[in-house]
Design a protein around this motif. Structure first.
Motif, PDB file in Angstrom:
ATOM      1  N   TRP A 357       0.829  -1.202   0.000  1.00  0.00           N
ATOM      2  CA  TRP A 357       0.000   0.000   0.000  1.00  0.00           C
ATOM      3  C   TRP A 357       0.869   1.261   0.000  1.00  0.00           C
ATOM      4  CZ3 TRP A 357      -4.826  -0.785   3.687  1.00  0.00           C
ATOM      5  CH2 TRP A 357      -5.627  -1.798   3.144  1.00  0.00           C
ATOM      6  N   TYR A 358       1.941   1.220   0.751  1.00  0.00           N
ATOM      7  CA  TYR A 358       2.830   2.381   0.747  1.00  0.00           C
ATOM      8  C   TYR A 358       3.410   2.605  -0.650  1.00  0.00           C
ATOM      9  CZ  TYR A 358       6.672   5.538   1.689  1.00  0.00           C
ATOM     10  OH  TYR A 358       7.515   6.617   1.644  1.00  0.00           O
ATOM     11  N   GLY A 359       3.794   1.520  -1.315  1.00  0.00           N
ATOM     12  CA  GLY A 359       4.330   1.643  -2.666  1.00  0.00           C
ATOM     13  C   GLY A 359       3.348   2.271  -3.628  1.00  0.00           C
ATOM     14  N   GLY A 360       2.075   1.877  -3.526  1.00  0.00           N
ATOM     15  CA  GLY A 360       1.055   2.475  -4.381  1.00  0.00           C
ATOM     16  C   GLY A 360       0.901   3.969  -4.125  1.00  0.00           C
ATOM     17  N   GLY A 361       0.899   4.346  -2.840  1.00  0.00           N
ATOM     18  CA  GLY A 361       0.802   5.765  -2.502  1.00  0.00           C
ATOM     19  C   GLY A 361       2.003   6.556  -2.988  1.00  0.00           C
ATOM     20  N   LEU A 362       3.177   5.938  -2.922  1.00  0.00           N
ATOM     21  CA  LEU A 362       4.390   6.613  -3.381  1.00  0.00           C
ATOM     22  C   LEU A 362       4.331   6.887  -4.881  1.00  0.00           C
ATOM     23  CD1 LEU A 362       7.288   7.613  -2.824  1.00  0.00           C
ATOM     24  CD2 LEU A 362       8.071   5.263  -3.237  1.00  0.00           C
ATOM     25  N   ILE A 363       3.897   5.912  -5.654  1.00  0.00           N
ATOM     26  CA  ILE A 363       3.802   6.103  -7.104  1.00  0.00           C
ATOM     27  C   ILE A 363       2.838   7.240  -7.430  1.00  0.00           C
ATOM     28  CG2 ILE A 363       3.012   5.049  -9.255  1.00  0.00           C
ATOM     29  CD1 ILE A 363       4.069   2.373  -8.155  1.00  0.00           C
ATOM     30  N   PHE A 364       1.706   7.278  -6.746  1.00  0.00           N
ATOM     31  CA  PHE A 364       0.717   8.336  -6.969  1.00  0.00           C
ATOM     32  C   PHE A 364       1.322   9.703  -6.645  1.00  0.00           C
ATOM     33  CE2 PHE A 364      -2.827  11.005  -5.382  1.00  0.00           C
ATOM     34  CZ  PHE A 364      -3.574  11.070  -6.552  1.00  0.00           C
ATOM     35  N   GLY A 365       2.041   9.792  -5.514  1.00  0.00           N
ATOM     36  CA  GLY A 365       2.659  11.053  -5.128  1.00  0.00           C
ATOM     37  C   GLY A 365       3.729  11.511  -6.102  1.00  0.00           C
ATOM     38  N   VAL A 366       4.502  10.572  -6.623  1.00  0.00           N
ATOM     39  CA  VAL A 366       5.546  10.909  -7.597  1.00  0.00           C
ATOM     40  C   VAL A 366       4.923  11.456  -8.884  1.00  0.00           C
ATOM     41  CG1 VAL A 366       7.264   9.893  -9.146  1.00  0.00           C
ATOM     42  CG2 VAL A 366       7.325   9.375  -6.704  1.00  0.00           C
ATOM     43  N   VAL A 367       3.842  10.849  -9.343  1.00  0.00           N
ATOM     44  CA  VAL A 367       3.169  11.342 -10.553  1.00  0.00           C
ATOM     45  C   VAL A 367       2.695  12.780 -10.347  1.00  0.00           C
ATOM     46  CG1 VAL A 367       1.150  11.049 -12.031  1.00  0.00           C
ATOM     47  CG2 VAL A 367       2.499   9.058 -11.368  1.00  0.00           C
TER      48      VAL A 367
END
Length: 386
Positions: A357-367
């Motif tokens: 879940w953290y990885g998914g949130g990180l990708i969204f934040g990077v975009v």
């Protein structure tokens, strides 16, 4: 002489930041001793930021009253007290108190360090001052846990020899910093409480460092418990060292790039680095963790940290202390919130779900960050990092 003064300040900053993660390899052992889970451990970890944020918000103008050198010396004393506490009374409660004290110390130092370093170079290029500050603090954040891990590999202990060794180094740093010159004007009428300053165009760099330091916080606070399942928790200090300090190796390259380009590169590296760290931790592959940590460091303490701080200092012009406080405020919000949420998720659903879940949130934040950088216009004043 100015180079020697800069070296003394850099050494003090390195020692102050070393205190912040000195106990990191012991998190799992301290939690086991007190019978608490990952969630409680991340709360103790977050006490660091609970000490930082009030100082950045309410004591931003303190340096104009008492001087910048006084704040550096006070920070060193707080680090001495915090480390002594964990040496004489190891446990989660002592860890939380110690991290709070070190948080106050880090906030006092970080709010004045860039401007102070700039003046020690006699008003030279702001980019050179940023380079010295980022190099000293990056090395410090990783040095403490690495030394602790070295001693833990020889013999398990809740009070390893790295603690008294740190106390000795902090005393030396205090003596060296006490001789620094501080020519900045002071006024007893200077406002004590000032909000951090966010120059126009700087928030996107704050968002980038928030994402970067969120990943660093996860490595420090949650990685030891994941590695413990594979009997590798004593090695976590080297992962922290790689995450926090290897970024210095990438700073010469980052200095050659415009701030915006440097930040973009760091953002693109970050999800890949995190994927390697998470995979290695979940499968007991420390080589994967280490490779991911080095990549993460290139982003967090190389491209994003140097590029962002240099840009903010340039945008701030004469309000460097307040702008530095704003930049670090964003960084430390990233350091605390994602880690605490992930720690609770670990207790509820386990490491695999929480880290995914953290990885998914990180990708969204990077975009979001990449889109924001593309839409905002560059300013010539901070076009180059070097």
């Amino acid at each position: 002489m100015r180079c020697f003064d800069a070296l003394r300040l850099a050494f003090a900053l390195c020692i102050i930041t070393s205190a912040s993660n000195l106990q990191a390899p012991l998190y799992s052992a301290l939690a086991g001793k007190d019978g608490v889970g990952v969630g409680v451990t991340t709360v103790a970890f977050a006490c660091y930021v609970f000490g930082i944020i009030p100082v950045l918000l309410s004591l931003n103008g303190l340096s104009e009253r008492v001087g910048r050198k006084s704040l550096i010396l006070t920070a060193l004393v707080l680090c001495l007290v915090a480390t002594t506490l964990t040496l004489v009374a190891p446990g989660i409660l002592a860890l939380g108190i110690a991290r709070f004290l070190v948080g106050v110390a880090t906030a006092l130092a970080s709010s004045v360090a860039p401007g102070y370093m700039h003046d020690l170079f006699s008003g030279g290029d702001h980019r050179r001052a940023a380079n010295w500050v980022t190099a000293a603090t990056s090395l410090g954040f990783g040095l403490g846990p690495a030394v602790t891990s070295l001693f833990l590999l020889r013999a398990s202990s809740l009070t390893p020899p790295s603690f008294p060794l740190y106390l000795l180094a902090a005393v030396v740093a205090f003596v060296l910093a006490a001789g620094l010159r501080d020519d900045a004007p002071r006024s007893c009428r200077a406002p004590l409480a000032r909000l951090p300053f966010f120059p126009a165009g700087s928030l996107i760099f704050g968002w980038a460092i928030l994402l970067a330091w969120g990943t660093v916080g996860l490595v420090i606070a949650i990685l030891p418990s994941a590695l413990q399942k594979h009997g590798l928790s004593e090695w976590s200090g080297f992962a922290v060292l790689a995450t926090c300090s290897c970024g210095v190796l990438f700073q010469p390259l980052a200095r050659l790039l415009p701030s915006r380009t440097s930040t973009r590169i760091g953002l693109l590296i970050l999800p890949v680095a995190y994927a390697l760290i998470a995979w290695g931790a979940l499968h007991g592959q420390f080589v994967g963790v280490l490779a991911g940590a080095v990549l993460a460091s290139s982003a967090c303490y190389g491209f994003i940290y140097l590029g962002g701080l240099s840009a903010v200092l340039a945008l701030a012009e004469e309000r460097r202390a307040a702008a530095s406080a704003g930049f670090f405020l964003m960084a430390y919000f990233g350091f605390i919130l994602p880690v605490m949420v992930t720690g609770v998720l670990v207790d509820w659903f386990g490491h695999t779900v929480a880290l995914s879940w953290y990885g998914g949130g990180l990708i969204f934040g990077v975009v979001l960050a990449l889109v924001g950088l593309r839409r905002s216009r560059p300013r010539s004043q901070y076009a180059q990092v070097r």
